[in-house]
Motif scaffolding. Structure first.
Motif, short mmCIF file in Angstrom:
data_model
loop_
_atom_site.label_atom_id
_atom_site.label_comp_id
_atom_site.label_asym_id
_atom_site.label_seq_id
_atom_site.Cartn_x
_atom_site.Cartn_y
_atom_site.Cartn_z
N GLY A 175 38.70 69.03 26.27
CA GLY A 175 38.22 67.90 27.03
C GLY A 175 37.24 68.35 28.10
N SER A 176 36.72 69.54 27.94
CA SER A 176 35.70 70.13 28.80
C SER A 176 34.69 70.81 27.89
N GLY A 177 33.70 71.48 28.48
CA GLY A 177 32.80 72.28 27.67
C GLY A 177 33.49 73.54 27.17
N VAL A 178 32.94 74.16 26.13
CA VAL A 178 33.61 75.31 25.51
C VAL A 178 33.63 76.55 26.39
N GLU A 179 32.87 76.55 27.47
CA GLU A 179 32.89 77.69 28.40
C GLU A 179 33.88 77.49 29.54
N GLN A 180 34.56 76.36 29.55
CA GLN A 180 35.52 76.06 30.61
C GLN A 180 36.94 76.19 30.06
N VAL A 181 37.71 77.12 30.60
CA VAL A 181 39.09 77.32 30.15
C VAL A 181 40.00 76.41 30.96
N TYR A 182 40.63 75.46 30.28
CA TYR A 182 41.55 74.55 30.96
C TYR A 182 42.75 74.30 30.06
N PRO A 183 43.96 74.56 30.58
CA PRO A 183 44.30 75.09 31.90
C PRO A 183 43.99 76.59 32.00
N LYS A 184 43.83 77.08 33.22
CA LYS A 184 43.45 78.47 33.44
C LYS A 184 44.48 79.44 32.87
N ARG A 185 45.74 79.03 32.82
CA ARG A 185 46.80 79.93 32.32
C ARG A 185 46.60 80.27 30.84
N HIS A 186 45.74 79.52 30.17
CA HIS A 186 45.50 79.77 28.75
C HIS A 186 44.26 80.62 28.49
N GLN A 187 43.85 81.40 29.49
CA GLN A 187 42.69 82.27 29.33
C GLN A 187 42.88 83.23 28.15
N GLY A 188 44.05 83.86 28.06
CA GLY A 188 44.32 84.79 26.96
C GLY A 188 44.34 84.08 25.62
N LEU A 189 44.97 82.90 25.57
CA LEU A 189 45.03 82.12 24.34
C LEU A 189 43.62 81.70 23.92
N TYR A 190 42.81 81.32 24.87
CA TYR A 190 41.42 80.93 24.63
C TYR A 190 40.66 82.05 23.92
N GLN A 191 40.87 83.28 24.36
CA GLN A 191 40.19 84.43 23.74
C GLN A 191 40.73 84.67 22.33
N GLN A 192 42.04 84.55 22.16
CA GLN A 192 42.64 84.79 20.85
C GLN A 192 42.18 83.76 19.81
N ILE A 193 42.08 82.52 20.22
CA ILE A 193 41.69 81.47 19.28
C ILE A 193 40.32 81.74 18.70
N GLN A 194 39.41 82.29 19.49
CA GLN A 194 38.06 82.58 19.00
C GLN A 194 38.06 83.63 17.89
N GLN A 195 39.07 84.47 17.86
CA GLN A 195 39.15 85.52 16.84
C GLN A 195 39.71 84.99 15.53
N SER A 196 40.59 83.99 15.58
CA SER A 196 41.25 83.48 14.37
C SER A 196 40.99 82.00 14.17
N GLY A 197 39.93 81.51 14.72
CA GLY A 197 39.60 80.10 14.62
C GLY A 197 38.41 79.79 15.49
N CYS A 198 38.44 78.66 16.15
CA CYS A 198 37.31 78.33 17.01
C CYS A 198 37.70 77.31 18.09
N ILE A 199 36.85 77.28 19.12
CA ILE A 199 36.94 76.33 20.22
C ILE A 199 35.84 75.29 20.00
N ILE A 200 36.18 74.01 20.14
CA ILE A 200 35.23 72.93 19.85
C ILE A 200 35.18 71.94 21.02
N SER A 201 33.98 71.43 21.28
CA SER A 201 33.84 70.35 22.25
C SER A 201 32.57 69.55 21.94
N GLU A 202 32.58 68.28 22.31
CA GLU A 202 31.37 67.48 22.21
C GLU A 202 30.58 67.52 23.51
N TYR A 203 31.15 68.14 24.54
CA TYR A 203 30.51 68.20 25.85
C TYR A 203 29.67 69.47 25.98
#
Length: 336
Positions: A141-169
């Motif tokens: 619900g933000s741009g793909v460069e914005q990690v929300y919630p911040k506690r998911h910073q590690g998860l955010y990095q992992q997802i990019q390796q085995s999938g992807c982050i998507i946003s329309e913003y």
């Protein structure tokens, strides 16, 4: 990129938009420049517009599909059939365990797990898919460069390796409350079905379930205790026709035909041909997978196939019981 700039500036009439929309169209070239600069800054950055061949076919079918998607990670994972898993942000330990377990089992079966990377059920679902070495897609619900919630910073990095982050913003747009309900239509729109694990009657995850119903997608719900109201949203869904889920098998038996249709559609759109030269399914690909963990990169290299073709055919081999997806790649289960 220069061709796109020229088209936007001098050939707007060639854009895949209605004449009425084109007449009102005003282009903010600063934002276009920002988007193209972001695109060029990393190999795993992608911008997909509605007219692109890579735009997810299921998402095109909803009533208000996003005109552009910013994608960070492995875009090829969007070829896989997906199941959305959503639920409460303030989930119980039991709810988190159920979401984690079901996501892992479904990822093991070859489904990509789609969710919103929120705390609670969303995060547990993403993590469950990753534990099994499966694919997972986070819609923000933000741009793909914005990690929300911040506690998911590690998860955010992992997802990019085995999938992807998507946003329309646009990539640097910060999280805003009104963005999240709109984000939910993409979560359900990407998926052949939506599973609600734990939700009270006022849970935002019920928006995803309602949207899935409106999009003519399958809806599943996990029942729970009648005490406290923490599962009442799921119970209401079941009363209204959602399938009651106790195990991953309850979901797979409903989705087999949809998964087959999805794979056939992918093969058709990407001009992928199955191997028909012997009774074994995809013999060249199967020969590239060992009885010890074989990485996806190794399978692609040894088989000589494109990664798009490998991902689709490996999913079919998983569904037929020839291979299994494990952390780090695949293992072969049966001899020919």
């Amino acid at each position: 990129m220069e061709e796109l700039r020229q088209r936007l500036e001098h050939e707007k009439h060639t854009l895949p938009l209605s004449s009425s929309t084109l007449a009102k169209l005003s282009i903010n070239f600063l934002k276009v420049e920002q988007a193209l600069t972001w695109l060029a800054s990393a190999e795993n950055h992608h911008i997909v517009t509605f007219s692109d061949a890579q735009y997810p076919r299921l998402l095109k079918q909803i009533s208000d599909p996003p005109s552009v998607l910013f994608i960070k990670g492995d875009i090829h994972r969007l070829l896989l059939p997906s199941l959305a898993i959503v639920g409460s942000r303030n989930a119980s330990p039991a709810g988190l365990e159920i979401a984690h377990t079901l996501a892992g089992q479904l990822a093991y079966q070859g489904l990509a797990i789609t969710s919103g990377m929120a705390t609670g059920i969303d995060g547990a679902a993403h993590k469950g898919a990753l534990v099994q070495g499966g694919s997972t897609v986070a819609v923000l619900g933000s741009g793909v460069e914005q990690v929300y919630p911040k506690r998911h910073q590690g998860l955010y990095q992992q997802i990019q390796q085995s999938g992807c982050i998507i946003s329309e913003y646009w990539p640097d747009v910060t999280a805003f409350a009104a963005n999240f309900p709109r984000r939910n239509r993409i979560v359900s729109g990407l998926s052949v079905g939506t599973l609600v694990v734990e939700a009270c009657r006022k849970s935002g995850s019920l928006i995803s379930a309602r949207l899935a119903m409106e999009q003519n997608r399958e809806v599943f719900a996990v029942p729970g205790s009648v005490i406290g109201g923490y599962h009442q949203g799921c119970h209401d869904l079941i009363k209204n026709g959602a399938k009651l889920v106790e195990s991953a098998a309850d979901i797979m038996e409903e989705l087999v035909s949809l998964i087959d249709f999805h794979l056939e559609d992918v093969r058709s759109r990407h001009h992928i041909q199955a191997d028909n030269n012997c009774n074994l399914p995809f013999p060249q690909l199967l020969a590239s997978v060992g009885y010890e963990t074989t990485s996806l990169d190794m399978v692609v290299e040894h088989s000589g196939k494109t990664i798009d073709l490998v991902l689709v055919q490996m999913l079919e081999l998983e569904l037929q019981g020839w291979v299994a997806s494990v952390p780090g790649g695949y293992v072969r289960l049966k001899r020919s």
